[in-house]
Scaffold this motif. Structure first.
Motif, PDB file in Angstrom:
ATOM      1  N   THR A   1      -5.679  -3.276  -3.315  1.00 27.31           N
ATOM      2  CA  THR A   1      -5.893  -4.402  -1.778  1.00 27.31           C
ATOM      3  C   THR A   1      -6.782  -5.401  -2.295  1.00 27.31           C
ATOM      4  O   THR A   1      -7.484  -5.565  -3.885  1.00 27.31           O
ATOM      5  CB  THR A   1      -6.657  -3.881  -0.960  1.00 27.31           C
ATOM      6  OG1 THR A   1      -7.652  -4.611   0.223  1.00 27.31           O
ATOM      7  CG2 THR A   1      -8.564  -3.162  -1.527  1.00 27.31           C
ATOM      8  N   PHE A   2      -6.149  -6.270  -1.571  1.00 28.01           N
ATOM      9  CA  PHE A   2      -7.020  -7.499  -2.169  1.00 28.01           C
ATOM     10  C   PHE A   2      -8.211  -7.927  -1.649  1.00 28.01           C
ATOM     11  O   PHE A   2      -9.516  -8.793  -2.125  1.00 28.01           O
ATOM     12  CB  PHE A   2      -6.169  -8.872  -1.454  1.00 28.01           C
ATOM     13  CG  PHE A   2      -6.308  -9.781  -0.394  1.00 28.01           C
ATOM     14  CD1 PHE A   2      -5.823  -8.097   1.151  1.00 28.01           C
ATOM     15  CD2 PHE A   2      -7.762 -10.247   0.391  1.00 28.01           C
ATOM     16  CE1 PHE A   2      -6.171  -8.655   2.420  1.00 28.01           C
ATOM     17  CE2 PHE A   2      -7.239 -10.448   2.159  1.00 28.01           C
ATOM     18  CZ  PHE A   2      -6.835  -9.904   3.063  1.00 28.01           C
ATOM     19  N   MET A   3      -8.716  -6.829  -0.666  1.00 26.03           N
ATOM     20  CA  MET A   3      -9.938  -7.086  -0.576  1.00 26.03           C
ATOM     21  C   MET A   3     -10.843  -6.542  -1.495  1.00 26.03           C
ATOM     22  O   MET A   3     -11.536  -5.287  -1.580  1.00 26.03           O
ATOM     23  CB  MET A   3      -9.964  -6.232   1.116  1.00 26.03           C
ATOM     24  CG  MET A   3      -9.418  -6.183   2.352  1.00 26.03           C
ATOM     25  SD  MET A   3      -9.158  -5.625   3.477  1.00 26.03           S
ATOM     26  CE  MET A   3     -11.072  -6.132   3.990  1.00 26.03           C
TER      27      MET A   3
ATOM     28  N   VAL B   1       8.636 -10.078   2.187  1.00 25.39           N
ATOM     29  CA  VAL B   1       9.133 -11.342   3.397  1.00 25.39           C
ATOM     30  C   VAL B   1       8.866 -12.227   3.581  1.00 25.39           C
ATOM     31  O   VAL B   1       8.346 -12.185   4.324  1.00 25.39           O
ATOM     32  CB  VAL B   1       9.445  -9.559   4.265  1.00 25.39           C
ATOM     33  CG1 VAL B   1      10.422 -10.396   4.878  1.00 25.39           C
ATOM     34  CG2 VAL B   1       9.831  -8.365   3.636  1.00 25.39           C
TER      35      VAL B   1
ATOM     36  N   GLY C   1       7.791 -15.176   5.383  1.00 29.03           N
ATOM     37  CA  GLY C   1       7.928 -15.374   6.880  1.00 29.03           C
ATOM     38  C   GLY C   1       6.620 -14.393   7.016  1.00 29.03           C
ATOM     39  O   GLY C   1       5.575 -14.438   7.867  1.00 29.03           O
ATOM     40  N   ILE C   2       6.660 -13.431   6.268  1.00 32.13           N
ATOM     41  CA  ILE C   2       4.997 -12.666   6.355  1.00 32.13           C
ATOM     42  C   ILE C   2       4.049 -12.784   5.517  1.00 32.13           C
ATOM     43  O   ILE C   2       3.261 -12.473   5.240  1.00 32.13           O
ATOM     44  CB  ILE C   2       6.130 -10.829   6.024  1.00 32.13           C
ATOM     45  CG1 ILE C   2       6.700 -10.814   7.747  1.00 32.13           C
ATOM     46  CG2 ILE C   2       4.460 -10.477   6.253  1.00 32.13           C
ATOM     47  CD1 ILE C   2       7.065  -9.763   8.040  1.00 32.13           C
TER      48      ILE C   2
ATOM     49  N   ALA D   1       0.886 -13.731   6.197  1.00 30.49           N
ATOM     50  CA  ALA D   1       0.241 -12.682   7.855  1.00 30.49           C
ATOM     51  C   ALA D   1      -1.479 -12.980   7.111  1.00 30.49           C
ATOM     52  O   ALA D   1      -1.070 -12.961   5.666  1.00 30.49           O
ATOM     53  CB  ALA D   1       0.908 -11.410   8.127  1.00 30.49           C
ATOM     54  N   VAL D   2      -2.478 -13.366   7.591  1.00 35.46           N
ATOM     55  CA  VAL D   2      -3.624 -12.964   7.170  1.00 35.46           C
ATOM     56  C   VAL D   2      -3.298 -11.468   5.964  1.00 35.46           C
ATOM     57  O   VAL D   2      -4.616 -12.070   5.416  1.00 35.46           O
ATOM     58  CB  VAL D   2      -5.053 -12.815   8.481  1.00 35.46           C
ATOM     59  CG1 VAL D   2      -4.463 -11.305   8.902  1.00 35.46           C
ATOM     60  CG2 VAL D   2      -5.907 -13.012   7.180  1.00 35.46           C
ATOM     61  N   THR D   3      -2.996 -10.467   6.073  1.00 37.81           N
ATOM     62  CA  THR D   3      -2.655  -9.239   5.696  1.00 37.81           C
ATOM     63  C   THR D   3      -2.358  -9.500   4.441  1.00 37.81           C
ATOM     64  O   THR D   3      -2.312  -8.219   3.572  1.00 37.81           O
ATOM     65  CB  THR D   3      -2.237  -8.263   6.515  1.00 37.81           C
ATOM     66  OG1 THR D   3      -1.364  -8.579   6.981  1.00 37.81           O
ATOM     67  CG2 THR D   3      -3.542  -7.596   7.532  1.00 37.81           C
ATOM     68  N   HIS D   4      -1.460 -10.435   4.191  1.00 38.29           N
ATOM     69  CA  HIS D   4      -0.686 -10.524   3.252  1.00 38.29           C
ATOM     70  C   HIS D   4      -0.575 -12.321   2.310  1.00 38.29           C
ATOM     71  O   HIS D   4      -0.013 -12.241   2.129  1.00 38.29           O
ATOM     72  CB  HIS D   4       0.753 -10.448   3.667  1.00 38.29           C
ATOM     73  CG  HIS D   4       1.468  -9.050   4.407  1.00 38.29           C
ATOM     74  ND1 HIS D   4       1.194  -8.696   4.989  1.00 38.29           N
ATOM     75  CD2 HIS D   4       2.276  -7.996   3.866  1.00 38.29           C
ATOM     76  CE1 HIS D   4       1.609  -7.669   5.661  1.00 38.29           C
ATOM     77  NE2 HIS D   4       2.473  -7.032   4.716  1.00 38.29           N
ATOM     78  N   ARG D   5      -1.844 -12.191   2.525  1.00 35.83           N
ATOM     79  CA  ARG D   5      -1.930 -13.684   2.147  1.00 35.83           C
ATOM     80  C   ARG D   5      -2.228 -14.024   0.811  1.00 35.83           C
ATOM     81  O   ARG D   5      -1.519 -15.140   0.479  1.00 35.83           O
ATOM     82  CB  ARG D   5      -2.831 -14.754   3.161  1.00 35.83           C
ATOM     83  CG  ARG D   5      -4.583 -13.952   2.329  1.00 35.83           C
ATOM     84  CD  ARG D   5      -5.346 -14.722   3.059  1.00 35.83           C
ATOM     85  NE  ARG D   5      -7.134 -14.027   2.982  1.00 35.83           N
ATOM     86  CZ  ARG D   5      -8.428 -13.601   3.542  1.00 35.83           C
ATOM     87  NH1 ARG D   5      -8.183 -14.804   4.489  1.00 35.83           N
ATOM     88  NH2 ARG D   5      -9.354 -12.984   3.850  1.00 35.83           N
TER      89      ARG D   5
END
Lengths: 641, 641
Positions: free
Chosen positions: B313-315, B388, B390-391, B395-399
């Motif tokens: 995870t990036f977190m 993908v 566009g995602i 998306a904030v989870t995929h930034r």
């Protein structure tokens, strides 16, 4: 064709699944939640919500109350409001002097916490009266007021008692002054008051409230962004304010009529869209209705889980982007699906199309019901489609995804929201206009129409597929009954005679116009064959997977029935089979079986050896009943082998 | 059986894949990165790293330098250090006066930025000299010093020039004073200096440096937690400091000998474990080595991607929990896989087991190489297994998961790290002890042993599976060559005669002891059959999916070859087939084909209709070459149909 939902008290759920759920809410959930709001249950997350209001009232009476005596969220008042609203609906089912007394006392206390000018909010009254109306973006004053307006309307409609209605009319007048005259560029950070003002307008006839709701809808997202300006100027924050303000979070990036995608905080989004749809309906605003249709499509065609859950991430409790629908790190907040039901119903009131009711039903029977333990005492905020204990609730990315329901939450928006939704189910199940009485959802019980007839419904829904309506009274009118899209073969009879559905069905509703007579029956038999469901190839998380749906119910596999779920595969081409109704299982369910196999695990992370599979019949249960038998693995979408 | 890696300059990569990569680093990457560090390339993310050092030097000479003239991260100096280290290795391949001059000038500047007492760090010197050594948790002073010690050792070993070695010895002496005498409970927030001190000890023979490295390892995680205490007392933060300190993030929850799971920031973790493994080796500390083995297993048996990526995870750029290996929201930082190679090599130096080299190879040929565009001018920080557009990145989870490589980063740790790894490949490819010369990885070129023989390797690896070593000189000794676990059938010959591998292989290495003579050959032929790979059933993200590996290379499907990847399925039971080497494709690759099918998409999100599939041959490319042909969908794991 526009319509109005029926008043809650026009429907009495005296039998069936909904009746049982409403009884649970009356007898278990409401007393339990009242005790929590009064901090009378030791050992669980503290609410302090009613004590906050008491403190505000005492402070207004001159008592020395310290700011830090307030406890909880900036929107703690709204828990009380939702509880009052739910209690009001419960009282529609029959007298309950003890409950009514509790409500009256709470209302009296709340009234005592109202300022001279109508302002009422315990957070600001106790903590920081100097900051009232300075943080419209985050401080939830309008949100709390909106919820209490809804409670006021509900309690007035059921009991005829005006006290709370008067309090909230005075509050609405205060809000009108503030936002129609002083701060005319502002609009709610958390939408809610828009839809509440529309209800208050309906209950009181005061046109100012409709005007104010429309104003909030109209000014939202106008440039320059109000929230950005406010934040720049105000110098204080409710939340940690270091992050840059994300206007998508509050659906304020664009004026609402230009918004095409459902973005940001999912609950805010659907509460807003509900208000928009209501304003569109009552002001004949076609542009606004067109925007609502776009947002509806954005949600239901590209951003919604099979369970009717919305909001793909806990980061901002928010929508992300199209087709990003992870099953394990999902948010799918219970409140968001309740809000989706609000939006769906309001769209139905604008135009009766079955797809709105289909989604409303999907959200209710899956995510909303899953939000509450079967005994009514524990609640989910987040409703995942895949749970692995040890990862869910543990990994930092999965920390919001709990594998079992907690008793209460520091942010307790969902539990009382479920209570009010269940107990007002009748007004979601039926709608009416001059010409037609609409059956939108199936619920056992008796409903009074405005047309001189009543309908008594006997149904085994959602576990069975029959709904039989017996008419009392006489009237020449139209009854329209929804034919759900999931029912591939439906049978409708009037007095036992089969109706040609092709001839009478439009947009998912069968319209039966006739001179209804005492004792007439209208009976719908829906196709309850369980089906394998496939997801769009664009949803990466569901690639190669299927799930099972039977009627309105999405099914899932739990470890307690199957052993570890993670190695389970559905057999390619397998047909799910419904078992007999099991009255003792999980409150009464129809389990479904499907042929599958279990992958024998390898002891390395990766291997070129073809894994061995053993045949295994997979037992599936309705999703809303999951996590009622302890912590265990659960999966809605299963890979195919 | 312990061993030492060979010095970088003992190996000269004059042919093959590694030679080509090293040439790319020498001719393209190093000049490009030098220009970036000097802010000489307009229009890309600013570095300012060398200017920061110049400012620090000027300030020490009495010039009025403003604190806010410093630009960049608190660890901006380390980019310069890694670049010097990479440049040093590049100089081992042959003279390059221009490069050497650039290094010498940079070293001179750096030396001028050193304080009297040996302290050297441009951030603190320019911005806040009063805060030196007050934030050991976050401020990276030890991290930057560690990287510059590595650079110093590398430059000294290759060129014999002592200037930077002397600067960094003085710095190490300063650190010794600070942490062995004054602040003895502290240890690095970002481990790095431990492994660097061990290198400095080897280069200088100064026992104090080993003692200090061991001290940092020993005091880490002792109760009460040093970082918690420090934060409480210090009153300033490098980062936004509102969040509660997470001791897992810095691997400081427990003393290192008690740590069982790889946790927290993945780069910190593997840098720490490398230091631990080195200290264990050089102090004969079996308890510490046992802890290293546990942590190795935690990573490689439960928390590693098939690509050798780590950090789910990036977190917190961090490990999460066992088997949580999402392909789309993965972090898999390039630096973390480089650090995993450090750790693997150090474990190899402790005990020669093929599994360490297997993982080292997996990390290098997949994640590390994917970190750099084929032309050496763009870099990935995050290395996803599913993209993908566009995602991903949206998306904030995929930034953090970008679909294409940027030119540079504000936090630019990865690009120069790839450069130093590639250019020091020889010291990862070979090890040696008194008895044995080890071939750990395959690389074309000539390597000089300490035993009086040299080996010249010709190999088509990683695209082909032959590695032929021709001996020069004479010696009676053992040469051990790794037989990779992925090679199901391997053939080893000595002077053309087949060796019985069963008889000579132990722990993944074939040991050949003989009197080697001039012209002798040792030839390994590996099994390059592409294979379908299955993941453990415990990895939810890979349920029902497979990927393809050929030799050390993991393959992936890209949209540019196949159309949209999301509807693609591998046919059940299909065998992948390697095509002929394509010299013009993606720098030269062996593509793989596998029978598959594409799901025809439905226009609803969910449907009970069985989707149609069309047969389709899927073309796969080595993962390290992805995203070299524009933004497009990519997937390593494909569902099976």
């Amino acid at each position: 064709m526009k319509s109005e939902r029926i008043p809650v008290k026009s429907f009495s759920a005296d039998n069936g699944f909904i009746g049982k759920m409403q009884k649970l809410v009356r007898e278990e959930v409401l007393p339990y939640q009242y005790n929590i709001l009064n901090d009378a249950i030791p050992g669980i997350e503290k609410s302090h919500a009613i004590e906050n209001i008491r403190l505000a009232a005492e402070k207004l009476r001159g008592k020395d109350v310290k700011p830090d005596e307030f406890y909880g969220m900036v929107f703690q008042d709204s828990d009380v409001a939702k509880w009052i609203e739910a209690a009001a609906y419960a009282l529609a089912a029959g007298e309950d002097p003890e409950l009514e007394k509790a409500v009256d006392e709470t209302i009296q206390l709340y009234g005592a916490s109202q300022h001279e000018d109508g302002y009422v909010d315990s957070y600001f009254t106790v903590k920081c009266p100097d900051k009232m109306w300075t943080n419209i973006c985050d401080a939830h004053e309008l949100y709390c007021a909106g919820h209490m307006m809804e409670a006021a309307v509900a309690y007035y409609e059921v009991t005829g008692k005006r006290e709370l209605l008067d309090i909230m009319s005075k509050s609405a007048d205060c809000i009108y002054e503030q936002f129609m005259k002083k701060n005319t560029r502002a609009y709610p950070g958390h939408p809610e008051v828009e839809l509440a003002l529309m209800r208050l307008w309906r209950a009181t006839g005061n046109e100012k409230y409709k005007e104010l709701a429309k104003h909030f809808v109209d000014v939202r997202g106008q440039a320059p962004n109000y929230f950005v300006e406010e934040k720049k100027n105000r110098g204080w924050n409710v939340w940690d304010g270091t992050e840059e303000l994300n206007t998508d979070y509050t659906q304020s990036t664009l004026p609402v009529r230009e918004q095409k995608d459902a973005v940001g905080h999912a609950v805010r989004a659907v509460y807003l869209y509900t208000g928009m749809a209501d304003v569109a309906k009552e002001t004949q605003d076609e542009t606004l209705l067109a925007a609502c249709r776009n947002l509806w499509e954005s949600i239901t065609k590209r951003r919604m889980y099979i369970t009717g859950g919305i909001g793909s991430t806990f980061m901002g409790e928010a929508f992300t982007v199209d087709y990003d629908l992870p099953n394990d790190t999902v948010y799918a907040e219970t409140c968001a699906s309740i809000g989706l039901m609000f939006f769906a119903k309001k769209m139905l009131e604008n135009e009766h199309r079955g797809e709105y009711a289909d989604v409303m039903e999907r959200a209710f029977y899956n995510t909303v019901l899953a939000g509450m333990q079967l005994d009514g005492k524990r609640f989910f905020y987040v409703n995942p489609l895949e749970v692995v204990p040890g990862i869910s609730g543990k990994a930092v990315t999965h920390r919001a995804v709990l594998p079992t329901r907690p008793q209460w939450y520091a942010c307790a928006c969902c539990p009382p929201n479920v209570a009010r939704m269940v107990s007002s189910f009748g007004s979601y199940a039926y709608s009416e206009n001059e010409d037609t009485f609409f059956i939108d959802l199936y619920a056992g019980g008796t409903v009074k129409t405005e047309k001189g007839i009543t309908l008594t419904c006997e149904t085994d829904f959602p576990h069975g597929g029959t709904a039989k309506y017996t008419i009392k009274g006489e009237a020449e009118t139209t009854v329209a009954i929804r034919i759900p899209a999931w029912s591939e073969k439906s049978l409708l009879t009037v007095n036992g005679e089969v109706v040609d559905l092709n001839a009478v069905t439009k947009d998912g509703y069968a319209y039966i116009t006739r001179a209804w007579k005492d004792g007439d029956t209208l009976a719908l038999t829906m196709d309850m064959t369980p089906h394998v469901v496939y997801a769009s190839a664009k949803i990466a998380a569901d690639s190669g997977k299927v799930c099972v749906q039977r009627g309105a119910l999405v099914y899932c596999a739990e470890e307690v029935d199957n052993g570890k779920v993670l190695p389970l595969y559905v057999k390619a081409g397998a047909e799910p089979k419904a078992l007999d109704f099991e009255p003792e299982t999980l409150g009464g369910i129809v389990p479904v079986e499907i042929a599958g196999c279990a992958q024998q695990d390898i002891d390395t992370l990766y291997s070129t050896k073809v894994p061995k599979f053993v045949e295994k019949t997979i037992r599936l249960i309705p999703y809303y009943t999951w996590a009622n038998r302890g912590e265990n693995q659960m999966r809605v979408w299963l890979p195919v082998k």
